[in-house]
Design a protein around this motif. Structure first.
Motif, PDB file in Angstrom:
ATOM      1  N   MET A 277      -9.309 -21.373 -25.305  1.00 43.94           N
ATOM      2  CA  MET A 277     -10.128 -21.081 -23.582  1.00 43.94           C
ATOM      3  C   MET A 277      -9.392 -22.465 -22.864  1.00 43.94           C
ATOM      4  SD  MET A 277     -14.205 -21.378 -23.375  1.00 43.94           S
ATOM      5  CE  MET A 277     -14.524 -20.038 -24.091  1.00 43.94           C
ATOM      6  N   ALA A 278      -9.603 -24.364 -23.253  1.00 40.85           N
ATOM      7  CA  ALA A 278      -8.849 -24.452 -22.836  1.00 40.85           C
ATOM      8  C   ALA A 278      -6.831 -24.208 -22.189  1.00 40.85           C
ATOM      9  CB  ALA A 278      -8.596 -25.736 -23.102  1.00 40.85           C
ATOM     10  N   LEU A 279      -6.211 -23.792 -23.020  1.00 40.54           N
ATOM     11  CA  LEU A 279      -4.732 -22.980 -23.104  1.00 40.54           C
ATOM     12  C   LEU A 279      -5.524 -22.368 -21.363  1.00 40.54           C
ATOM     13  CD1 LEU A 279      -1.995 -23.196 -23.352  1.00 40.54           C
ATOM     14  CD2 LEU A 279      -2.391 -21.709 -24.896  1.00 40.54           C
ATOM     15  N   ASP A 280      -5.955 -21.025 -21.950  1.00 39.63           N
ATOM     16  CA  ASP A 280      -6.113 -19.852 -20.972  1.00 39.63           C
ATOM     17  C   ASP A 280      -6.613 -20.576 -19.365  1.00 39.63           C
ATOM     18  OD1 ASP A 280      -5.820 -18.308 -23.087  1.00 39.63           O
ATOM     19  OD2 ASP A 280      -8.185 -17.327 -22.621  1.00 39.63           O
ATOM     20  N   GLN A 281      -7.068 -21.343 -19.385  1.00 39.02           N
ATOM     21  CA  GLN A 281      -7.238 -22.197 -18.125  1.00 39.02           C
ATOM     22  C   GLN A 281      -5.956 -22.727 -17.993  1.00 39.02           C
ATOM     23  OE1 GLN A 281     -10.903 -24.767 -19.517  1.00 39.02           O
ATOM     24  NE2 GLN A 281     -12.192 -23.534 -18.860  1.00 39.02           N
ATOM     25  N   ILE A 282      -5.642 -23.580 -18.088  1.00 40.65           N
ATOM     26  CA  ILE A 282      -3.829 -23.900 -18.101  1.00 40.65           C
ATOM     27  C   ILE A 282      -3.276 -23.274 -17.491  1.00 40.65           C
ATOM     28  CG2 ILE A 282      -1.952 -25.451 -18.531  1.00 40.65           C
ATOM     29  CD1 ILE A 282      -4.183 -27.045 -20.922  1.00 40.65           C
ATOM     30  N   VAL A 283      -2.954 -21.661 -18.211  1.00 46.38           N
ATOM     31  CA  VAL A 283      -2.593 -21.050 -17.624  1.00 46.38           C
ATOM     32  C   VAL A 283      -2.894 -20.789 -16.523  1.00 46.38           C
ATOM     33  CG1 VAL A 283      -1.508 -19.094 -18.034  1.00 46.38           C
ATOM     34  CG2 VAL A 283      -1.500 -20.084 -20.013  1.00 46.38           C
ATOM     35  N   ALA A 284      -4.292 -20.873 -16.725  1.00 48.34           N
ATOM     36  CA  ALA A 284      -4.726 -19.746 -14.776  1.00 48.34           C
ATOM     37  C   ALA A 284      -4.353 -20.894 -14.274  1.00 48.34           C
ATOM     38  CB  ALA A 284      -6.080 -19.574 -15.216  1.00 48.34           C
TER      39      ALA A 284
END
Ligand SMILES: [Fe+2]
Ligand SMILES: [Fe+2]
Length: 295
Positions: free
Chosen positions: A277-284
């Motif tokens: 979920m943290a990686l998804d936020q970084i990518v977003a």
């Protein structure tokens, strides 16, 4: 600056460290002739930063203590050789076989013809899986609990209580009271920070606990009293200062607090590591910053 440039432009040993540049810390003399060479690394998306420090003991036979990360090679070599002539370096101590500790080992050994690599059988074995292009005639093996005479002082290889490689040894210099703790006694930072007393005490404590537990996750399996025995090995050295690769230097007024914090690591709740979920936020976040190409 290239390695050639760095090795061709060395001020004398009496010259001061280079001036600070924005976003970085110049080397600091934390004890007589003992310099922490700073690097601060912040990977993409990270909420903070972590130091990638190394050290130089500029005694009668200068000792390079760990060699920094490859990501900081040019600056590291410039910093190191602003403090010592390459021909004067006699020892290159590698605390363990992680690339943030031996990342510029080949470059330093190539620049310093009179240097001997101080490692161990196991460290050489593990580094060689990647690359170890240094002749065994230039090696010296120094195991945990052993000592080495470097001319005007005897240095002691002492494993810190927590570590992330089985080859780890710290290095204690009784003449200054400085203990190089490798990966232990470290803490993340928001930016370049020379000493822990520059940090908010609660932020230091929280970061310290989290760093130790994430870097040595097996600590939760330890018997508290047995771990305390391991901690006392370093405590009995009565170090005046603790320098480490991944944290600001712990000065004399904070050493006892660091000992307290370390003993608490096995029983301190640790936050989970960043997940998908943290990686998804970084990518977003990254994608939101990329403007669409005009059609
Ligand atoms: Fe490590
Ligand atoms: Fe490390």
């Amino acid at each position: 600056m290239t390695l050639t440039d760095a090795t061709n432009a060395h001020p004398s040993n009496d010259d001061a460290a280079p001036a600070s540049q924005p976003g970085r810390l110049a080397p600091i003399e934390i004890a007589p002739e003992t310099f922490v060479i700073h690097d601060t690394f912040a990977p993409p998306g990270a909420p903070g930063a972590v130091h990638m420090n190394s050290m130089l003991i500029r005694g009668a036979q200068p000792v390079v203590v760990d060699t920094g990360a490859p990501t900081n090679r040019e600056q590291y070599l410039e910093d190191l050789f602003s403090l010592v002539e390459p021909e004067d370096v006699r020892w290159v101590f590698i605390s363990h076989d992680d690339v943030d500790h031996y990342g510029n080992m080949h470059e330093v050994m190539a620049a310093c013809p009179n240097a001997t690599l101080v490692a161990s059988w196991f460290a050489c074995d593990r580094i060689a899986v990647d690359r170890l292009d240094i002749s065994p005639t230039r090696w010296r093996w120094l195991n945990d609990g052993e000592s080495i005479d470097v001319g005007d002082r005897t240095l002691h290889a002492i494993r810190p209580p927590l570590y992330d490689s089985p080859t780890t040894r710290g290095l204690f210099d009784p003449t200054t009271g400085v203990y190089w703790a490798s990966d232990c006694y470290a803490t993340p930072v928001q930016g370049p920070t020379a000493f822990v007393d520059e940090l908010d005490p609660d932020a230091w404590a929280g970061g310290f606990q989290t760093f130790q537990a994430w870097n040595s996750p097996w600590v939760t399996m330890l018997d508290e009293s047995r771990f305390a025995e391991a901690c006392s090995v370093v405590e009995r050295l009565e170090p005046r200062m603790i320098a480490s690769c991944h944290g600001p230097t712990i000065g004399p007024s904070q050493v006892d607090r660091a000992f307290e914090l370390l003993r608490l690591v096995p029983v301190t709740p640790i936050p989970p590591q960043p997940d998908q979920m943290a990686l998804d936020q970084i990518v977003a976040t990254i994608e939101s910053l990329i403007l669409p190409l005009p059609s």
